[in-house]
Design an enzyme around this catalytic site. Structure first.
Site, PDB file in Angstrom:
ATOM      1  N   LYS A 284      22.499  51.805  47.133  1.00 20.26           N
ATOM      2  CA  LYS A 284      22.162  50.971  45.982  1.00 20.26           C
ATOM      3  C   LYS A 284      20.655  50.854  45.870  1.00 20.26           C
ATOM      4  O   LYS A 284      19.954  50.683  46.853  1.00 20.26           O
ATOM      5  CB  LYS A 284      22.774  49.572  46.148  1.00 20.26           C
ATOM      6  CG  LYS A 284      24.122  49.383  45.503  1.00 20.26           C
ATOM      7  CD  LYS A 284      24.523  47.919  45.522  1.00 20.26           C
ATOM      8  CE  LYS A 284      25.805  47.707  44.751  1.00 20.26           C
ATOM      9  NZ  LYS A 284      26.198  46.290  44.718  1.00 20.26           N
ATOM     10  N   GLU A 370      41.034  38.065  43.976  1.00 21.10           N
ATOM     11  CA  GLU A 370      41.181  36.702  43.472  1.00 21.10           C
ATOM     12  C   GLU A 370      42.563  36.114  43.751  1.00 21.10           C
ATOM     13  O   GLU A 370      42.689  34.912  44.036  1.00 21.10           O
ATOM     14  CB  GLU A 370      40.905  36.679  41.962  1.00 21.10           C
ATOM     15  CG  GLU A 370      39.479  37.020  41.573  1.00 21.10           C
ATOM     16  CD  GLU A 370      39.232  38.521  41.426  1.00 21.10           C
ATOM     17  OE1 GLU A 370      38.109  38.902  41.052  1.00 21.10           O
ATOM     18  OE2 GLU A 370      40.171  39.317  41.689  1.00 21.10           O
ATOM     19  N   ARG A 398      42.680  36.257  36.898  1.00 22.82           N
ATOM     20  CA  ARG A 398      43.337  37.274  37.716  1.00 22.82           C
ATOM     21  C   ARG A 398      44.225  36.651  38.795  1.00 22.82           C
ATOM     22  O   ARG A 398      45.040  37.348  39.399  1.00 22.82           O
ATOM     23  CB  ARG A 398      42.284  38.181  38.361  1.00 22.82           C
ATOM     24  CG  ARG A 398      41.242  38.683  37.373  1.00 22.82           C
ATOM     25  CD  ARG A 398      40.313  39.696  37.988  1.00 22.82           C
ATOM     26  NE  ARG A 398      40.834  41.040  37.779  1.00 22.82           N
ATOM     27  CZ  ARG A 398      40.333  42.128  38.361  1.00 22.82           C
ATOM     28  NH1 ARG A 398      39.320  42.028  39.188  1.00 22.82           N
ATOM     29  NH2 ARG A 398      40.847  43.307  38.116  1.00 22.82           N
TER      30      ARG A 398
END
Length: 621
Positions: A284, A370, A398
Site C-alpha cells: 500500500k 459485521e 450487513r
C-alpha cells in the site's frame, strides 16, 4: 482542471485499454511509473482514496493489457484501489472531480463507465458477482473471461468464502486475484517464486496435473499418496491448501509490482479451465514514502502537495462525534472491566485507537465481518459482560439479521454506537447513513436515541450502557460536533423523554438528532415551538400529545429516510391517539443520495435552516 499530459508521454498514448494493448510490452513499466505519478498529482488536487490505488498500479496495467476489457469482465472489490483503473478507462481528464458533486464517483459505478461492471462500496461482493458473470459467460459461449480483484482484508468476510465455496462447486472459468497488501512483501516473493508461478500457470504443468488426476482416479491409495505429496511440496512454497480445498487452482504468491511477471502469469492463466486464484503481494502506498510508512493514515487524504511529502496541517477544531465516543469508551472502561468494545475493522474511523491501546483485553476487532461482530456482542451479553458494538450505519445493514435474531429477539443488552448516521458526503450512496432509523424502528425491544450535540451523545451512550432490558442504539453523524460543552459527569437519561427547546405558537417542530441547530434557526423565523425528541423509540407520547393539542401544525425533522423514519413514528402515534393534525415530514427523500460535500447535499435536499424554513412555509401556505 486538466493536467499537462505531455509530462506523461507514454500514459498519453493509453487513455483507454484498447490503446494500452497496442503498446509494446516493454513500455509497460514506464506506463506504470507515469500512471503512479499521475495518480499522485490528481489525488493531490481532488482529495480521495490514496494508498490503496498506489499499490495496484502494476496490477491494473497488467489486467487491462492481458484481458479484453470491457468485453472481458473485471470486478473490483470495494473500489478504494480502483483509481488507476479509472485513469486507464477514459476518465483521466475528469479525475480531478472525483468524490465531488457532479464529478466522478468515488468507487466503480456501472452508470459511469462500461468498464465498471459492478457498482461497489462495501467489501466482499466481488467473488459472488464474478461467479454470476462466469455462469453467464459460459451460457453465451462467446469466450468472455471474468476476473475479480479482492484484497486480503476483504477475505475475512464470510460472504467471500460462501462465494468461493460455490464457485469451487460450479467449476466455472474465472480468476480471483488476491491482492495481499501487507506492510512488506514476504521473503518468498522474488525471481524464483515468480518463475515458479509462471510454470504452475503454464499449459505443460496444468496438463500434467489434470491428466494425473484422471489416471489416478481409479487408484484411491496411490491417488491419496500423490495428493499428500503434492500438498507437502506446495506447502514449502505457497499457502495453497485452503484455496485448493475450496476448489480453486492456487498460484502464487508473486510480486504485484513486477508488471512483466504479472503479464506473463495472467496470460498463462487466462485460458485455464475452472476457478483460479492468483495471489499477489503488493505494498500500500507504493512509490510514495509517507504512504508506504503509514498506509492507514494515507488511506484517504485531503487536498495536498505531493512534493511536500506530508499532509497539510489541519487547524485544531471541534472534536468529532467519533472522538466523543472514543473518550466516553475510555472513561467507562476505566471504571468497568466488563465493558467489551467491538469493531468490524473500523478502529480509526470509529475513534477507538486510544481505547485499543489502553484496554487491549477489552478490545475486539472482528475484521470485515459485521454479522460476526453483532453476534459476538450477543454472546458477550449472554455471559453478563457489557458489549458495545461500534459500527457505521451502512455497515450495520450487513448485520441486520443478527441484530434481529441474535440480539433483539433474545432481548440482550447490547449497545450499538452507530457512526456515520445521515449524510456522509463524498463516499456517496453506498455510505450515506439514510436508513438506520427506519430499519431499527420496526424491531421490537429496541431503544433508539439520536443526540443533538456531543454532550447529549455522551449521556445517551451512558444511558444505553446502563440499560439492561434489551438492545440500545445511539446514532450520530460523521464529522465535527456542535461545540456544546461536554459534561464529564455521566447521567442516565429517562427513557423516552424529550425536551422543549423553544416555545412558540401555532407550529410545533419535533427534531431528531443534529438537525436541531438548523431547526431552531428556522423556528426563529416562524415563531415555532421546537422539541428535541432525543428518543426515536420509544417516542415521548405525552409530549407529542401536548404539542398536538396546543399547535395547529406538526413538523418533524430528521436526517434519515422519511419513509419509515422517526417522522413516521410521529404520524403513527398521532393516529393511535386519534389526533387529526396536519403533519409535515422533513428528511431524506426516497432516493439514493449522491456524493458531494455534506453542506452541498444538505442544502440541495433542503435540510439546512433555509431549506427547512422554505418547506414549512410552502406546507402551511
Amino acid at each position: 482542471m486538466s493536467f499537462d499530459i505531455s509530462k506523461f508521454p507514454v500514459l498519453a498514448q493509453a487513455n483507454t485499454p484498447e490503446e494500452l494493448r497496442k503498446l509494446p510490452q516493454g513500455l509497460l513499466p514506464q506506463v506504470s511509473d507515469e500512471l503512479r505519478q499521475f495518480l499522485l498529482q490528481s489525488v493531490g488536487i481532488s482529495s480521495g482514496h490514496f494508498a490503496s490505488g498506489l499499490g495496484t498500479v502494476e496490477l491494473t496495467v497488467a489486467l487491462h493489457y492481458v484481458y479484453n476489457t470491457p468485453f472481458d469482465r473485471l470486478v473490483w472489490d470495494v473500489g478504494h484501489q480502483a483509481y488507476p483503473h479509472k485513469i486507464l478507462t477514459d476518465r483521466r481528464e475528469r479525475m480531478h472531480t472525483i468524490r465531488q458533486k457532479n464529478g466522478l464517483h468515488p468507487f466503480p459505478w456501472r452508470e459511469e463507465s462500461q468498464y465498471d461492471t459492478f457498482s461497489v462500496g462495501h467489501s466482499g461482493t466481488s467473488v459472488s458477482a464474478a461467479l454470476a458473470m462466469a455462469v453467464a459467460a459460459e451460457k453465451e459461449a462467446e469466450g468472455r473471461k471474468v476476473v475479480a480483484v479482492i484484497g486480503d482484508g476483504a477475505m475475512t468476510g464470510g460472504m467471500v468464502f460462501e462465494a468461493m465455496n460455490h464457485a469451487g462447486d460450479l467449476h466455472k472459468d474465472m480468476l480471483v486475484v488476491l491482492n495481499d497488501n501487507e506492510m512488506s512483501i514476504s521473503e518468498n516473493v522474488g525471481a524464483l517464486n515468480n518463475h515458479l508461478a509462471q510454470l504452475m500457470s503454464g499449459r505443460f504443468y496444468t496438463t500434467i496435473r489434470e491428466n494425473s488426476k484422471k489416471v489416478l482416479k481409479g487408484m484411491p491409495v496411490i491417488k491419496e499418496m500423490a495428493k499428500r505429496t503434492e500438498e507437502h511440496l506446495k506447502g514449502m512454497v505457497v499457502p495453497a491448501t485452503l484455496f485448493e480445498e475450496l476448489g480453486f487452482n492456487y498460484i502464487g504468491p508473486i510480486d504485484g509490482h513486477d508488471v512483466d511477471s504479472l503479464v506473463e502469469t495472467l496470460r498463462n492463466m487466462r485460458n485455464l479451465k475452472g476457478p483460479q486464484m492468483l495471489h499477489i503481494m503488493t505494498k500500500k502506498g507504493r512509490g510514495y514514502e509517507p504512504a508506504e510508512k503509514d498506509p492507514i493514515g494515507w488511506h484517504a487524504v485531503p487536498k495536498f502537495d505531493p512534493s511536500q511529502f506530508k499532509k497539510p496541517a489541519t487547524k485544531p477544531g471541534l472534536p468529532t462525534f467519533s472522538q466523543v465516543f472514543g473518550k466516553w469508551l475510555c472513561d467507562v472502561a476505566a471504571q468497568d472491566d466488563k465493558l467489551m468494545a467491538i469493531t468490524p475493522a473500523m478502529r480509526e474511523g470509529s475513534g477507538m485507537v486510544e481505547f485499543s491501546q489502553r484496554f487491549p483485553t477489552q478490545y475486539f476487532d472482528a475484521a470485515i465481518a459485521e454479522q460476526h461482530a453483532v453476534t459476538l456482542g450477543a454472546g458477550f451479553a449472554c455471559e453478563g459482560l457489557k458489549p458495545v458494538v461500534a459500527i457505521y450505519s451502512t455497515f450495520l445493514q450487513r448485520g441486520y439479521d443478527q441484530l434481529i435474531h441474535d440480539v433483539a429477539l433474545q432481548r440482550l443488552p447490547v449497545l450499538f454506537a452507530i457512526d456515520r448516521g445521515g449524510i456522509v458526503g463524498a463516499d456517496g450512496p453506498t455510505h450515506q447513513g439514510a436508513f438506520d432509523l427506519s430499519f431499527m424502528r420496526c424491531i421490537p425491544n429496541m431503544v433508539i436515541m439520536a443526540p443533538s450535540d456531543e454532550n447529549e451523545c455522551r449521556q445517551m451512550l451512558y444511558t444505553g450502557y446502563c440499560y439492561q432490558d434489551g438492545p440500545t442504539a445511539v446514532r450520530y453523524p460523521r464529522g465535527s460536533a456542535t461545540g456544546a460543552e461536554q459534561v464529564e459527569q455521566m447521567t442516565a437519561l429517562p427513557i423516552g423523554k424529550g425536551l422543549i427547546k423553544r416555545q412558540g405558537k401555532k407550529i410545533a417542530m419535533v427534531n431528531f438528532g443534529t438537525t436541531l441547530a438548523a431547526t431552531l434557526e428556522a423556528a426563529e423565523q416562524l415563531d415555532a415551538t421546537v422539541a428535541d425528541m432525543r428518543f426515536v423509540k420509544p417516542l415521548d407520547v405525552d409530549l407529542l400529545v401536548e404539542l398536538a393539542n396546543d399547535h395547529d401544525v406538526i413538523v418533524s425533522v430528521e436526517e434519515n429516510a422519511v419513509l419509515g423514519g422517526a417522522g413516521s413514528g410521529v404520524l403513527e402515534t398521532l393516529q393511535k391517539m386519534r389526533i387529526v393534525k396536519p403533519v409535515l415530514l422533513i428528511g431524506l427523500p426516497d432516493e439514493f443520495i449522491k456524493h458531494g460535500s455534506p453542506d452541498e447535499i444538505t442544502a440541495e435536499l433542503q435540510l439546512d435552516a433555509a431549506g427547512i424554513l422554505a418547506q414549512v412555509r410552502a406546507f402551511i401556505a
